[in-house]
Design an enzyme around this catalytic site. Structure first.
Site, short mmCIF file in Angstrom:
data_model
loop_
_atom_site.label_atom_id
_atom_site.label_comp_id
_atom_site.label_asym_id
_atom_site.label_seq_id
_atom_site.Cartn_x
_atom_site.Cartn_y
_atom_site.Cartn_z
N ASP A 57 0.82 -1.22 0.00
CA ASP A 57 0.00 0.00 0.00
C ASP A 57 0.85 1.27 0.00
OD1 ASP A 57 -2.13 -1.80 0.34
OD2 ASP A 57 -2.00 -1.65 2.51
N GLU A 73 -11.36 -1.44 -3.78
CA GLU A 73 -10.77 -0.75 -2.64
C GLU A 73 -9.64 0.16 -3.11
OE1 GLU A 73 -9.43 -3.73 0.09
OE2 GLU A 73 -8.11 -4.69 -1.35
#
Length: 491
Positions: free
Chosen positions: A68, A259
């Site tokens: 991420d 997401e």
């Protein structure tokens, strides 16, 4: 984006799967990043910086485990990748930082935001399992303040929160450097959203509209992606934010695998980047980066075919190619798309979570990624060199590959029994652009070269062996060995 990072390689290899936690269920975890090799005292002269060609960027150094990534290119030229913390609270479990000082090519681990997870987060989750780590950072600068958004959650639920820390500098050597925790931003479950929708309060991405009003894109699975109005300077939601929140993307399929929202503004459009598919399954990961755009920050976001992302739309920008498996969890800085992927070329720990970067092209108002695959190949060099004591010895290697490869030099003083990295690595320079109308430039074809200059060699360096490792995201190779001969001139 909420993917914890691991501590034990043995567990990873025994499970034969990537050890990260998904939004649906926990999984085993990957080990800490390996230490870099020892460096030799041999000095090198760095080549001048060169511009990146459009397409995949080859990265070296400590690029894993990174999950991420929030990419920030600071005004002083330093590149930062903030990423999800490691599981089991290794290194405190807080947000990790990696830095690059050569335009995003060579990366090194630079520590964590804090030594431990803030106590109020443990209090928040005190009625059950505590978070192993902090997830999915986002860093946004406004009016001289850096806003770091981060998430915590219980695995497999939407019992989640996103919180905020602020700093006035990203430079840890600055005496004013301190990440000050500003507490809760949003949490879930939450009531009062339009249509009684339900979001998972993780994966924040910040954008301002053309009037300077800030918004937070957020969400993972459940009802998809939402846009929450914020206010400066607090960086937190406006009063009554629930009823003003907009559901901007929803796939309306089983599980709703969407997401990691990130919105950036360019040439009159807001571009919404998201991750589709399954993360964190090692070789079976199906993560993809998809994109849509809108003339308004609140949508509708349409893909290239005109389909609304609130209804299943989204043009696939980046997907599995070569050794890059499951790319996603993305952020954007300028023309650079940062993401993590599962590295099929890592023989020691297959499918280790790794930092990836693409310099995007823009065609007809849409971002384009280069997903061509060509393993690195040595095209030329290095050759043996004979010089007098006190002279400079120069070795050059040219290589090809897509993405354009990076060359790293090594030397040996024991006939090749052991090899040591050169202390200061020269820049790898993309090939000069070709004016030919018959094909792409050398840089676009993935041609690159590197020159190692050893200054003022001594007689003791006679017989030193020199070679280079040539790598890109899909593999690596090693050049033939060259020999440095140091001979005093005839009187």
């Amino acid at each position: 984006m909420e993917r914890p990072l691991s501590t034990r390689a043995a567990a990873l290899l025994a499970a034969a799967a990537l050890a990260l936690v998904t939004a649906a269920a926990p999984a085993p975890a990957p080990p800490p990043a390996p230490a870099t090799g020892d460096s030799t005292a041999v000095a090198a002269v760095a080549a001048a910086p060169a511009g990146d060609p459009v397409g995949g960027k080859t990265l070296v150094g400590e690029t894993s485990p990174i999950h991420d990534p929030a990419l920030v290119i600071d005004d002083d030229g330093t590149w930062y990748a903030f990423s999800t913390g490691r599981v089991n609270r290794e290194n405190g479990g807080t947000i990790q930082i990696a830095t690059s000082h050569d335009d995003g090519t060579t990366w090194e681990y630079a520590g964590t935001v804090w030594d431990e997870i803030p106590a109020w987060i443990d209090d928040h989750f005190s009625d059950g399992a505590l978070p192993d780590n902090l997830w999915a950072p986002e860093v946004y600068e406004h009016d001289g303040t850096y806003y770091l958004y981060y998430s915590a959650s219980r695995f497999g639920t939407d019992d989640s929160l996103t919180a905020l820390a602020t700093n006035v500098t990203l430079d840890p050597t600055d005496p004013d450097y301190e990440w000050v925790d500003q507490g809760l931003v949003v949490e879930s479950p939450v009531s009062g959203l339009p249509g009684d929708a339900r979001f998972n309060a993780i994966d924040a991405g910040i954008v301002e509209d053309e009037d300077g009003n800030p918004f937070m894109a957020i969400g993972s699975f459940w009802y998809g992606i939402f846009l929450v109005p914020l206010e400066w300077p607090s960086g937190k939601p406006v009063d009554g934010w629930q009823e003003q929140t907009v559901n901007i993307a929803d796939r309306f399929v089983a599980g709703n695998p969407i997401e990691a929202p990130y919105i950036t503004h360019r040439d009159g459009y807001y571009y919404l980047f998201v991750s589709f598919g399954a993360c964190c399954q090692g070789a079976d990961s199906t993560y993809q980066v998809a994109v849509g755009r809108s003339e308004s920050v609140t949508g509708p976001y349409l893909d290239r075919e005109g389909q609304d992302m609130y209804g299943g739309g989204g043009t696939i920008l980046l997907e599995e190619h070569g050794a890059v498996v499951g790319p996603g969890g993305q952020s954007v800085s300028g023309d650079y798309l940062a993401f993590h992927y599962y590295d099929a070329s890592n023989e020691e720990i297959p499918y280790f979570p790794t930092l990836g970067i693409q310099r995007l092209d823009w065609v007809d108002g849409w971002p384009v990624a280069d997903q061509r695959v060509e393993l690195p190949t040595v095209a030329a060099g290095p050759a043996d060199v004979t010089v007098a004591p006190g002279a400079a010895a120069t070795f050059t290697t040219t290589a090809t590959g897509i993405p354009s490869p990076v060359v790293e030099w090594e030397t040996s003083t024991d006939d090749g029994a052991t090899w040591t990295d050169v202390a200061v690595q020269p820049r790898t320079v993309p090939g000069e652009a070709s004016a030919s109308a018959d094909g792409p430039s050398a840089a676009a074809q993935g041609v690159a070269s590197s020159t190692l200059s050893l200054a003022e060699v001594t007689a003791e360096q006679d017989g030193t062996l020199v070679r280079a490792r040539v790598t890109n995201a899909h593999g690596a190779t090693v050049t033939e060995t060259a020999t440095l001969t140091v001979v005093a001139p005839e009187p």
